[in-house]
Design an enzyme around this catalytic site. Structure first.
Site, short mmCIF file in Angstrom:
data_model
loop_
_atom_site.label_atom_id
_atom_site.label_comp_id
_atom_site.label_asym_id
_atom_site.label_seq_id
_atom_site.Cartn_x
_atom_site.Cartn_y
_atom_site.Cartn_z
N LYS A 170 65.51 45.40 51.90
CA LYS A 170 65.06 45.80 53.24
C LYS A 170 63.62 46.31 53.15
CE LYS A 170 67.69 48.25 55.96
NZ LYS A 170 68.59 49.32 56.45
N ILE A 171 62.78 45.83 54.07
CA ILE A 171 61.38 46.24 54.07
C ILE A 171 60.97 46.60 55.49
CG2 ILE A 171 59.01 45.55 53.56
CD1 ILE A 171 60.09 43.56 51.52
#
Length: 220
Positions: A83-84
């Site tokens: 996740k970014i």
């Protein structure tokens, strides 16, 4: 569907129901658990989810990519998805991670608007996470944003999926899916409310009592 949690017991119980594909976490969720981040991730991997998402730490692209390198070292078997946050630094990191490992699934998170989602899809994200309840709390229409993102994705033939997130009730989940989200990541309390309806449980009690009175035992 996905479950947004680090609660091993809750995840295990819902997993048996057959509708979950994976697990999402974030730094806040993992901060409530016992043990280090990697210890908790190892425990979650032991459940054998199809996908397990962990969010990169850092506010600059350099910090995020350094955390990605640490996660990659820990994840020798290539079982974690990433996740970014969809910020300028995050978009830079998405590009770097995709160049380093094109097969690593990336979920663009902290999305509060359609334009963020569009840029994240263009940058190569596999999933987008619009924060539904938080958007509603800030007078932003999440369902309109989801529709706009879905239109952009479909018109260009992108493979990006919208994974709606941040829910306080089951109606928000339904409205997100009706608006075009491909899937959703849902906290345990909302999942529980979706599965265990009072009216259904009350009716089950009546059926069970009538069945026991008539047949006396299971399988008779």
């Amino acid at each position: 569907m996905y479950i947004d949690s680090n609660d091993i017991k809750a995840i295990g119980s819902f997993w048996k129901s057959g509708f979950l594909k994976g697990v999402t976490t974030n730094p806040t969720i993992l901060s409530t658990g016992s043990g280090s981040r990697f210890k908790q991730l190892q425990d979650l991997l032991a459940l054998e989810p199809t996908e397990l998402f962990v969010q990169l730490l850092g506010t600059t692209s350099e910090e995020m990519f350094a955390d990605y390198e640490a996660i990659k070292t820990f994840d020798a078997n290539h079982r974690l998805s990433i996740k970014i946050p969809v910020t300028q630094a995050g978009l830079e990191t998405i590009t770097k991670v995709k160049k380093d490992d094109p097969e690593r699934a990336i979920l663009g998170t902290l999305i509060y608007s359609a334009d963020q989602g569009i840029l994240a899809a263009a940058a190569g994200c596999d999933y987008l996470a619009p924060y539904v309840n938080r958007m509603l709390n800030n007078a932003i229409d999440p369902y309109k944003a989801i529709r706009s993102m879905r239109t952009f994705i479909d018109a260009r033939g992108y493979k990006t999926k919208i994974m709606a997130a941040s829910f306080k009730n089951s109606q928000q989940v339904i409205d997100s899916l009706e608006s075009g989200a491909h899937t959703a990541t849902i906290p345990p309390d909302v999942l529980n409310s979706m599965l265990n309806k009072d009216l259904a449980l009350q009716a089950l009690q009546v059926f069970e009592a009538d069945g026991q009175a008539l047949f006396g035992k299971y399988g008779a």
